[in-house]
Design a protein around this motif. Structure first.
Motif, mmCIF file in Angstrom:
data_model
loop_
_atom_site.group_PDB
_atom_site.id
_atom_site.type_symbol
_atom_site.label_atom_id
_atom_site.label_comp_id
_atom_site.label_asym_id
_atom_site.label_seq_id
_atom_site.Cartn_x
_atom_site.Cartn_y
_atom_site.Cartn_z
ATOM 1 N N THR A 74 0.834 -1.205 0.000
ATOM 2 C CA THR A 74 0.000 0.000 0.000
ATOM 3 C C THR A 74 0.864 1.250 0.000
ATOM 4 O O THR A 74 0.593 2.208 -0.720
ATOM 5 C CB THR A 74 -0.922 0.003 1.239
ATOM 6 N N LEU A 78 1.553 5.299 -2.038
ATOM 7 C CA LEU A 78 1.369 6.570 -1.334
ATOM 8 C C LEU A 78 2.694 7.244 -1.006
ATOM 9 O O LEU A 78 2.726 8.268 -0.332
ATOM 10 C CB LEU A 78 0.607 6.325 -0.021
ATOM 11 N N GLU A 319 -2.430 1.145 8.543
ATOM 12 C CA GLU A 319 -3.739 1.733 8.262
ATOM 13 C C GLU A 319 -3.763 3.212 8.668
ATOM 14 O O GLU A 319 -4.266 4.060 7.933
ATOM 15 C CB GLU A 319 -4.811 0.940 9.025
ATOM 16 N N SER A 322 -1.835 5.234 6.038
ATOM 17 C CA SER A 322 -2.493 5.526 4.762
ATOM 18 C C SER A 322 -3.697 6.438 4.952
ATOM 19 O O SER A 322 -3.971 7.283 4.111
ATOM 20 C CB SER A 322 -2.856 4.234 4.020
ATOM 21 N N ARG A 323 -4.404 6.277 6.061
ATOM 22 C CA ARG A 323 -5.592 7.134 6.282
ATOM 23 C C ARG A 323 -5.206 8.566 6.629
ATOM 24 O O ARG A 323 -5.890 9.512 6.243
ATOM 25 C CB ARG A 323 -6.460 6.573 7.414
ATOM 26 N N THR B 142 -0.886 -3.985 -8.033
ATOM 27 C CA THR B 142 -1.831 -3.039 -7.425
ATOM 28 C C THR B 142 -1.683 -3.130 -5.910
ATOM 29 O O THR B 142 -0.563 -3.108 -5.421
ATOM 30 C CB THR B 142 -3.273 -3.302 -7.907
ATOM 31 N N GLY B 143 -2.796 -3.238 -5.180
ATOM 32 C CA GLY B 143 -2.697 -3.258 -3.727
ATOM 33 C C GLY B 143 -2.802 -4.671 -3.172
ATOM 34 O O GLY B 143 -2.768 -5.644 -3.915
ATOM 35 N N VAL B 144 -2.940 -4.790 -1.846
ATOM 36 C CA VAL B 144 -2.997 -6.084 -1.181
ATOM 37 C C VAL B 144 -4.394 -6.686 -1.346
ATOM 38 O O VAL B 144 -5.397 -6.036 -1.056
ATOM 39 C CB VAL B 144 -2.657 -5.948 0.314
ATOM 40 N N THR B 164 -7.258 -5.200 1.231
ATOM 41 C CA THR B 164 -6.504 -4.841 2.437
ATOM 42 C C THR B 164 -5.817 -3.488 2.303
ATOM 43 O O THR B 164 -5.602 -2.788 3.285
ATOM 44 C CB THR B 164 -5.529 -5.977 2.804
ATOM 45 N N THR B 165 -5.491 -3.095 1.054
ATOM 46 C CA THR B 165 -4.958 -1.747 0.847
ATOM 47 C C THR B 165 -6.082 -0.708 0.917
ATOM 48 O O THR B 165 -5.842 0.449 1.244
ATOM 49 C CB THR B 165 -4.227 -1.687 -0.518
ATOM 50 N N ASN B 166 -7.307 -1.151 0.626
ATOM 51 C CA ASN B 166 -8.480 -0.266 0.718
ATOM 52 C C ASN B 166 -8.490 0.838 -0.327
ATOM 53 O O ASN B 166 -8.744 1.998 -0.019
ATOM 54 C CB ASN B 166 -8.600 0.352 2.118
ATOM 55 N N MET B 167 -8.171 0.479 -1.557
ATOM 56 C CA MET B 167 -8.167 1.475 -2.623
ATOM 57 C C MET B 167 -8.864 0.947 -3.865
ATOM 58 O O MET B 167 -8.970 -0.264 -4.068
ATOM 59 C CB MET B 167 -6.729 1.821 -3.024
ATOM 60 N N HIS B 169 -7.895 1.153 -7.685
ATOM 61 C CA HIS B 169 -6.738 1.484 -8.517
ATOM 62 C C HIS B 169 -7.218 1.695 -9.945
ATOM 63 O O HIS B 169 -7.830 0.795 -10.528
ATOM 64 C CB HIS B 169 -5.703 0.359 -8.472
ATOM 65 N N ASN B 181 -4.878 6.194 -7.536
ATOM 66 C CA ASN B 181 -5.337 5.310 -6.461
ATOM 67 C C ASN B 181 -6.279 6.106 -5.578
ATOM 68 O O ASN B 181 -5.912 7.172 -5.096
ATOM 69 C CB ASN B 181 -4.157 4.830 -5.619
ATOM 70 N N LEU B 183 -8.411 6.150 -2.189
ATOM 71 C CA LEU B 183 -8.643 5.500 -0.905
ATOM 72 C C LEU B 183 -10.145 5.467 -0.620
ATOM 73 O O LEU B 183 -10.823 6.490 -0.735
ATOM 74 C CB LEU B 183 -7.915 6.287 0.192
#
Lengths: 403, 330
Positions: A74, A78, A319, A322-323, B142-144, B164-167, B169, B181, B183
């Motif tokens: 992730t 970012l 988390e 990223s948030r 990409t993400g997890v 799990t990355t919460n995006m 893409h 990306n 969020l």
């Protein structure tokens, strides 16, 4: 807890001296904001009853490593990069010196699976440098009450949360008459007290208590099996009528021998049989299958509860990063403590933080070593805020006074 | 589109064709195909008779399921076999497979029928497959835990969600690079473009919301949340999203809330909730949009919603833990 894969035997004997090996830091990508996380990791181990429960050398570390991989995947998107600085500590390691060196490396967040006295020592030593300790393993309610600290966040569920999780299920089953058998170690007495409290809260009755003294030398040996076949019936013989035996044996001295050996034909819960855990290698609900699969592929073994606790602790930091789009330690901690924080951990709902004692709210799995039998909180145990707060010490009862 | 077959598969079809007389096939009926994650099978549901008429044994842990544009082939992600299986919809036989990369979960095909975009859940990437040659064209990190796949109506943008990355893409079709990306709330599952391409909706299973994203600005415009009397907020876990062709109405499957939300897609306001089976995840319209079908993972059935009346009219038993669903175009 038998299947948690971490020693509690060493709880009272953390001796301080010497130093850990050198720190290994992987290089970050240029221009990335780097978040360094320390892991002060207990290498203390005690004998286990089942060979299957013997903790591997990377117990906990594997979970944290996987979470760091997830954080970095992730983070790559970012401009954030995460480093784990693993510090295995043995009997005699000066943990305050370890902490000071981590502070010198720019670490502000430290995971640890040390027992309660180690957690407190780190909290005291880290306060001046603005360090926050993430307690992965110590279940002591005292750390969430009189000994709570503003710079300690608890991922490990407390003994009262674990006992409440078992109690709710037993009450749901209408197995409300308990024979409580506890060990003779201090932790066993604390766990037994958590079960007494749970029985009172949820309407179960402890028909009798018995103590299994740890006289040493009673673990399984060539002849031990025969001994256990004789001793466990004796320990449980002549009890008043009961539905289920609840065992409180954190050090794995006797509880593992109880199933199938009790005098009466009764199920066992607590420290053996139906155990309250943060994770089980058989859990596949809510996307758990893919976490298990990634874990096994990378570490060539099954994921244990301590791995999940370490994964969760490290993911909480990722988390928050990223948030909040920040790598600043203070901002990360503020975000984790704030109202917008929640982390997904394959348990069907977000895990959030209790602001009164910095305990992570979480469902507790009840596993028999083969499957997840149930997950608490149980249906019907209601709460005005969140049903997760039916597990453990709730806001009106807390003795924690955070600054 | 054309799907290449192995020689063995072609021979297999010849063999099957010879045995046709023995196997009555539901080819003429309106047919739904349901992937049963726990049964390693596909249920074939006759929507005229409203019942399961055949069960096809497939690879392990079938999840994502899709028909090719011409309706001749059914593609199934056999996640634990690390492959995508191709099923001939006339013979209902497996006739080949595609090199999906490890643990394929879902996929998307552009209107042109090629290439195929696959999310590889365990490998944090999207695999791009050239369908005619069955070659991997690209692997895009990409993400997890990549999950949902969507393609913009103009075919220029591919979207992948990572649980799990919460995006979400955004991948540029031409360059096959991630260009943005976004969020979103925790555990994004399904991404779906409106038919006019003006919005991308992304469901967040644990966040309990649907994010409405401006696909040009790559920004969340609004978040839709759900409130069902008598249900804990944690039980509301949005997954599947479907828009009617006129983009006026959206349906969102709410998982363990056992309900499908009906949403005015222009205002993003929830209009009502329809009670369906347990743990509802994926959905599919019939081609005429008369019915919306839902997979109910814990009650092992699909619910049939009458779209005009907004009523659930029928439950049809399928296999264990139904995951995905697709309806034949004819």
């Amino acid at each position: 807890m038998a299947r948690n894969g971490i020693s509690r035997r060493a709880a009272c004997s953390l001796l301080l001296a010497g130093a850990a090996g050198r720190f290994a830091v992987s290089p970050a990508r240029a221009d990335d904001a780097v978040i360094r996380i320390g892991y002060i990791r207990s290498m203390a181990r005690h004998p286990v009853i089942s060979l299957l429960d013997a903790p591997p050398p990377d117990a906990g570390l594997a979970g944290a490593t996987l979470a760091m991989d997830d954080n970095n995947t992730t983070g790559r998107l970012l401009g954030q990069s995460f480093d784990l600085i693993d510090v295995p500590v043995r009997k005699g390691t000066d943990i305050t010196a370890v902490l000071a060196r981590l502070a010198g490396e720019g670490v502000r967040l430290v995971l640890t699976d040390l027992p309660a006295d180690g957690v407190l020592a780190l909290a005291e030593a880290g306060r001046a440098q603005g360090m926050t300790i993430i307690n992965l393993a110590a279940p002591d309610d005292s750390l969430r009450a009189a000994d709570c600290r503003g710079n300690v966040i608890h991922v490990a569920p407390s003994r009262s949360m674990l006992a409440d999780a078992v109690a709710q299920y037993l009450v749901w089953k209408k197995w409300t008459r308990w024979l409580l058998v506890l060990g003779s170690h201090p932790e066993d007495k604390l766990l037994a007290e958590a079960y007494r409290r749970a029985a009172r809260r949820f309407g179960a009755r402890i028909v009798q208590e018995r103590v299994s003294e740890d006289t040493g030398g009673s673990r399984q040996t060539d002849t031990g099996l025969v001994q256990m076949q004789q001793q466990m019936p004796l320990l449980t013989q002549g009890a008043p009528d009961y539905d289920v035996l609840v065992a409180a044996d954190e050090n794995e001295v006797f509880a593992g021998y109880l199933p199938y050996r009790t005098w009466d034909a009764r199920p066992v819960a607590g420290s053996a049989g139906l155990e309250p855990v943060t994770w089980d290698a058989s859990s596949e609900s809510w996307g758990g299958a893919q976490l298990q699969s990634r874990f096994v592929r990378q570490f060539h073994r099954r994921m244990m509860p301590l791995d999940m606790q370490a994964w969760t602790g490290a993911r909480m930091i990722g988390e928050a990063a990223s948030r909040s789009n920040s790598a600043d330690g203070d901002k990360l901690v503020a975000f984790i403590k704030g109202t917008d924080f929640g982390v997904a951990a394959y348990k069907g709902q977000l895990l959030t933080l209790r602001d009164w004692d910095l305990q992570l709210r979480q469902p507790i799995l009840l596993a028999d070593g083969r499957t997840v039998v149930s997950i608490s909180p149980q249906p019907g145990f209601l709460h005005q805020v969140t049903e997760l707060d039916t597990l453990g010490v709730d806001r009106p009862e807390t003795k924690c006074r955070l600054p | 589109m054309q799907v290449a077959m192995t020689d063995a598969a072609v021979r297999l079809i010849a063999t099957i064709a010879a045995a046709w007389a023995l196997a009555p096939l539901p080819a003429l009926a309106l047919t739904a195909y349901v992937s049963n994650e726990r049964d390693n099978s596909i249920s074939v549901v006759d929507l005229d008779a409203m019942k399961t008429v055949r069960t096809i044994a497939v690879g392990q842990r079938p999840r994502g399921i899709m028909l090719t544009a011409d309706g001749t082939s059914l593609l199934v992600c056999a996640s634990d076999d690390d492959t995508i299986q191709i099923i001939d919809t006339r013979t209902l036989q497996i006739v080949g497979d595609l090199p999906s990369g490890p643990d394929p979960e879902t996929f998307a095909l552009p209107a042109t029928g090629n290439p195929l975009f696959v999310s590889n859940e365990n490998d944090n990437r999207v695999t791009v497959i050239d369908v005619p040659t069955r070659k991997v064209l690209a692997e895009i990190p990409t993400g997890v835990e990549p999950e949902g796949m969507a393609i913009s109506p103009d075919g220029q943008t591919i979207v992948n969600t990572s649980e799990t990355t919460n995006m979400a893409h955004f991948i540029d079709y031409a360059t096959r690079k991630v260009v943005a990306n976004v969020l979103v709330d925790p555990r994004p599952r399904v991404a779906q473009f409106k038919h006019d391409g003006s919005e991308l909706w992304v469901s967040s299973e644990l966040g309990g919301t649907v994010s409405v994203i401006d696909p040009v600005k790559h920004a969340v415009k609004t978040r839709i949340s759900f409130d069902i009397r008598g249900l804990r907020a944690e039980a509301i876990q949005p997954v599947g999203i479907r828009f009617t062709k006129d983009d006026a109405t959206a349906f969102v499957a709410l998982g363990p809330a056992n309900r499908v939300a009906v949403i005015d897609a222009r205002t993003a306001k929830v209009a009502s909730y329809l009670l369906v089976g347990q743990r509802v995840w994926q959905m599919a319209f019939t081609p005429d949009e008369k019915y919306l079908l839902t997979t109910n993972g814990l009650s092992n059935d699909i619910s049939v919603i009458d779209v005009a009346a907004l009523k659930v009219i029928k439950s049809i038993q399928v296999g264990r833990m139904p995951w995905g669903i697709v309806v034949s175009p004819q």
